[in-house]
Design a protein around this motif. Structure first.
Motif, PDB file in Angstrom:
ATOM      1  N   ILE A 226      -1.842   9.592   7.351  1.00  0.00           N
ATOM      2  CA  ILE A 226      -2.178   8.191   7.082  1.00  0.00           C
ATOM      3  C   ILE A 226      -0.892   7.408   6.873  1.00  0.00           C
ATOM      4  CG2 ILE A 226      -4.398   8.761   6.006  1.00  0.00           C
ATOM      5  CD1 ILE A 226      -3.092   8.230   3.290  1.00  0.00           C
ATOM      6  N   SER A 227      -0.988   6.108   6.980  1.00  0.00           N
ATOM      7  CA  SER A 227       0.198   5.263   6.831  1.00  0.00           C
ATOM      8  C   SER A 227       0.475   4.978   5.356  1.00  0.00           C
ATOM      9  CB  SER A 227      -0.008   3.944   7.570  1.00  0.00           C
ATOM     10  OG  SER A 227      -1.063   3.202   6.943  1.00  0.00           O
ATOM     11  N   GLN A 228       1.658   4.446   5.082  1.00  0.00           N
ATOM     12  CA  GLN A 228       2.008   4.095   3.720  1.00  0.00           C
ATOM     13  C   GLN A 228       1.115   2.955   3.215  1.00  0.00           C
ATOM     14  OE1 GLN A 228       6.080   2.908   3.155  1.00  0.00           O
ATOM     15  NE2 GLN A 228       6.018   3.225   0.942  1.00  0.00           N
ATOM     16  N   THR A 229       0.706   2.076   4.114  1.00  0.00           N
ATOM     17  CA  THR A 229      -0.188   0.977   3.728  1.00  0.00           C
ATOM     18  C   THR A 229      -1.515   1.516   3.209  1.00  0.00           C
ATOM     19  OG1 THR A 229       0.807  -0.472   5.374  1.00  0.00           O
ATOM     20  CG2 THR A 229      -1.364  -1.095   4.535  1.00  0.00           C
ATOM     21  N   ASP A 230      -2.039   2.523   3.901  1.00  0.00           N
ATOM     22  CA  ASP A 230      -3.295   3.130   3.439  1.00  0.00           C
ATOM     23  C   ASP A 230      -3.106   3.803   2.085  1.00  0.00           C
ATOM     24  OD1 ASP A 230      -4.631   2.270   5.655  1.00  0.00           O
ATOM     25  OD2 ASP A 230      -4.426   4.164   6.759  1.00  0.00           O
ATOM     26  N   LEU A 231      -1.951   4.458   1.884  1.00  0.00           N
ATOM     27  CA  LEU A 231      -1.690   5.109   0.610  1.00  0.00           C
ATOM     28  C   LEU A 231      -1.598   4.076  -0.506  1.00  0.00           C
ATOM     29  CD1 LEU A 231      -1.080   7.693  -0.956  1.00  0.00           C
ATOM     30  CD2 LEU A 231       1.356   7.350  -0.438  1.00  0.00           C
ATOM     31  N   LEU A 232      -0.904   2.973  -0.245  1.00  0.00           N
ATOM     32  CA  LEU A 232      -0.818   1.913  -1.257  1.00  0.00           C
ATOM     33  C   LEU A 232      -2.189   1.329  -1.558  1.00  0.00           C
ATOM     34  CD1 LEU A 232       2.426   0.078  -0.050  1.00  0.00           C
ATOM     35  CD2 LEU A 232       2.176   1.577  -2.040  1.00  0.00           C
ATOM     36  N   THR A 233      -3.032   1.218  -0.541  1.00  0.00           N
ATOM     37  CA  THR A 233      -4.398   0.725  -0.742  1.00  0.00           C
ATOM     38  C   THR A 233      -5.179   1.652  -1.655  1.00  0.00           C
ATOM     39  OG1 THR A 233      -4.395  -0.335   1.438  1.00  0.00           O
ATOM     40  CG2 THR A 233      -6.538   0.065   0.405  1.00  0.00           C
ATOM     41  N   LEU A 234      -5.002   2.976  -1.472  1.00  0.00           N
ATOM     42  CA  LEU A 234      -5.681   3.945  -2.330  1.00  0.00           C
ATOM     43  C   LEU A 234      -5.187   3.841  -3.772  1.00  0.00           C
ATOM     44  CD1 LEU A 234      -5.766   7.049   0.023  1.00  0.00           C
ATOM     45  CD2 LEU A 234      -7.707   5.638  -0.674  1.00  0.00           C
ATOM     46  N   ARG A 235      -3.888   3.651  -3.947  1.00  0.00           N
ATOM     47  CA  ARG A 235      -3.352   3.490  -5.296  1.00  0.00           C
ATOM     48  C   ARG A 235      -3.873   2.191  -5.927  1.00  0.00           C
ATOM     49  NH1 ARG A 235       2.957   5.316  -4.082  1.00  0.00           N
ATOM     50  NH2 ARG A 235       2.538   7.585  -4.000  1.00  0.00           N
ATOM     51  N   LEU A 236      -3.932   1.137  -5.133  1.00  0.00           N
ATOM     52  CA  LEU A 236      -4.479  -0.121  -5.631  1.00  0.00           C
ATOM     53  C   LEU A 236      -5.941   0.032  -6.015  1.00  0.00           C
ATOM     54  CD1 LEU A 236      -4.240  -3.167  -6.155  1.00  0.00           C
ATOM     55  CD2 LEU A 236      -4.810  -3.537  -3.728  1.00  0.00           C
ATOM     56  N   ASP A 237      -6.688   0.787  -5.226  1.00  0.00           N
ATOM     57  CA  ASP A 237      -8.096   1.040  -5.553  1.00  0.00           C
ATOM     58  C   ASP A 237      -8.228   1.750  -6.890  1.00  0.00           C
ATOM     59  OD1 ASP A 237      -8.936  -0.168  -3.263  1.00  0.00           O
ATOM     60  OD2 ASP A 237      -9.232   1.689  -2.130  1.00  0.00           O
ATOM     61  N   LYS A 238      -7.320   2.681  -7.186  1.00  0.00           N
ATOM     62  CA  LYS A 238      -7.393   3.396  -8.458  1.00  0.00           C
ATOM     63  C   LYS A 238      -7.097   2.448  -9.618  1.00  0.00           C
ATOM     64  CE  LYS A 238      -5.541   7.194 -11.174  1.00  0.00           C
ATOM     65  NZ  LYS A 238      -4.563   8.294 -11.281  1.00  0.00           N
ATOM     66  N   VAL A 239      -6.069   1.613  -9.459  1.00  0.00           N
ATOM     67  CA  VAL A 239      -5.745   0.649 -10.518  1.00  0.00           C
ATOM     68  C   VAL A 239      -6.914  -0.315 -10.736  1.00  0.00           C
ATOM     69  CG1 VAL A 239      -4.215  -1.248 -11.171  1.00  0.00           C
ATOM     70  CG2 VAL A 239      -3.265   0.817 -10.126  1.00  0.00           C
TER      71      VAL A 239
END
Length: 494
Positions: A226-239
């Motif tokens: 997956i891309s870094q954008t998707d990873l950041l989206t997952l982290r944002l979802d957790k926050v």
């Protein structure tokens, strides 16, 4: 007695379901019963009903014979009075001392149809002089029966007999109407807590899912899946999930406090609610609902009472504008003697016939003005009664049609929730195995949460409409009985 038994069963269920000293689980029916028994609004409604009930009892008591005893056990006079001296043929002032006592027993009965009062009396008086000529005297009226009334006048008794029964029926309907309003408000607080519970559960599930998905995403990012954008989206979802969980905890505390306060429970009581199941279909014919609403609506009864009181005022002002004739007639016995025994020996007949006539001659239009004011007030009351009936009809029709739509929406919302749950579960599984992207997962999750809230909202709207129909008609269409009959039995009202 039955009411107390119901509440005992409710509280027993609460205790069995409680996990701590201040925890309880409530169904919707439990919450409504508890609100009708313990809430401040219910307490207020019962006191308002009790006030109206005792007004009715007072009216009924006034229709029965009344027995009264009037006593003056001691009365002393010492004064100077003017007296005629027959020997000197002049008036002179003399000192006078006198002791008197009296007792009277009377029975009165109002005659509603005629507007008069029938009375039966017995009197005894004692007098002792302390002047130059001392002596005792007893005056007795062993029995006197009489009747008094206005022959041409306002009959208050007859109007009370027409108004007071309607007034009491209005008080009973107002009590039931107010209790149904309590039930309706309880539904609002109940589903506010239900929605807060659902949001808390979804927030907890969302946080757990975000943790899992983030862990999976980090592993897949490590292998460039997956891309870094998707990873950041997952982290944002957790926050966001953590923030949403904290907000949900705040909201559920507020919702629990509101429900506990409304139900009259301790403010720190931790309440959990059980959502009612899918309601069964109920068909309510508009014609029957309108008939029950016209028969039972306290607002319509209030307007009818106002109209009847206005008619009474018209009659009163009309009669008072004419001449009045009053009659007072009695027949009995009396006697005067120096001893008590002699006062009741050989009584003499006592008769009284009094005819009074009052004729208005010049009042500069005062009576005519009062009569016209009363007539205008009657016209206003009649129009207000008709307007209230039309408003009620419109409200009943709209509520019934809204209720029918709410029944269909509950089924539709339940189906939508089932589909949303299945779709989210499948999308989540596909994301885990790498066959769905983060946008599809987020969209599916949002739809699933929205479907859950919509289902609770549809249930709330259904039950609000249901209890509003009960309130407007005061009729239980599930059991097919008037609601006020249930309350009459519970309160022991006859």
């Amino acid at each position: 007695m039955m009411r107390r038994l119901i509440m005992a069963v409710v509280f027993a269920g609460m205790l069995l379901s409680a996990q701590g000293a201040r925890k309880m689980t409530l169904s919707l029916n439990d919450a409504v019963r508890l609100a009708n028994d313990s809430s401040l609004n219910a307490f207020r409604n019962r006191n308002l009903y009790a006030s109206g009930y005792w007004e009715w009892r007072t009216f009924k008591a006034n229709r029965l014979p009344s027995l009264s005893l009037d006593l003056t056990p001691a009365q002393y006079y010492r004064y100077i009075t003017q007296r005629y001296d027959s020997q000197q043929d002049i008036d002179v002032f003399r000192s006078q001392q006198m002791y008197t006592a009296s007792a009277g027993l009377s029975v009165r009965q109002n005659v509603d149809f005629l507007g008069g009062s029938l009375y039966l009396e017995s009197d005894l008086e004692y007098m002792r002089n302390f002047g130059a000529i001392k002596g005792n005297q007893f005056s007795s009226v062993p029995v006197r029966i009489g009747y008094r009334q206005d022959l041409i006048g306002y009959n208050a008794f007859r109007w009370e007999k027409r108004i007071e029964p309607l007034k009491y029926e209005k008080v009973k309907r107002e009590f039931v109407y107010d209790m149904e309003t309590v039930a309706e408000e309880t539904v609002g607080h109940f589903f506010t807590l239900a929605l807060a519970q659902t949001e808390l559960r979804l927030a907890e599930e969302n946080l757990a899912s975000s943790d899992t998905l983030l862990a999976i995403g980090e592993r897949r990012f490590g292998i460039a899946a997956i891309s870094q954008t998707d990873l950041l989206t997952l982290r944002l979802d957790k926050v966001n999930a953590e923030n949403a969980l904290e907000n949900a905890r705040i909201e559920i505390k507020r919702a629990r406090l509101q429900l506990a306060t409304y139900l009259g429970l301790d403010s720190d009581t931790e309440i959990d609610v059980q959502l009612p199941g899918k309601p069964s279909a109920i068909r309510i014919p508009e014609e029957r609902a309108l008939a029950f609403a016209k028969e039972n609506s306290p607002k319509i009864m209030e307007k009818r009472q106002a109209e009847l009181e206005a008619r009474r005022d018209v009659n009163k002002t009309k009669v008072e504008s004419m001449f009045n004739v009053s009659l007072n007639a009695s027949v009995g016995f009396n006697q005067v003697a120096r001893t008590l025994g002699e006062a009741y020996s050989h009584p003499l007949q006592q008769d009284l016939v009094s005819l009074s006539i009052s004729v208005p001659i010049v009042d500069w239009g005062v009576r005519k003005g009062k009569y016209n004011i009363a007539k205008n007030a009657l016209n206003v009351a009649s129009i207000a009664a008709r307007q209230e009936e039309l408003t009620m009809e419109q409200d009943v029709i709209i509520t019934i049609r809204d209720f029918e739509s709410r029944q269909r929406l509950v089924s539709s919302a339940a189906e939508a929730l089932d589909l949303a749950d299945r779709a989210y579960a499948q999308t989540r599984q596909r994301f885990i195995i790498g066959k769905a992207d983060i946008n599809s997962l987020t969209l599916s999750h949002n739809r699933q949460q929205e479907a859950s809230k919509n289902y609770i909202s549809s249930l709330q709207n259904y039950w609000l409409s249901y209890y509003k129909i009960r309130k407007l008609t005061l009729f239980d269409f599930e059991l097919g009985v008037p609601i006020h009959a249930e309350f009459d039995r519970a309160l022991g009202v006859k």
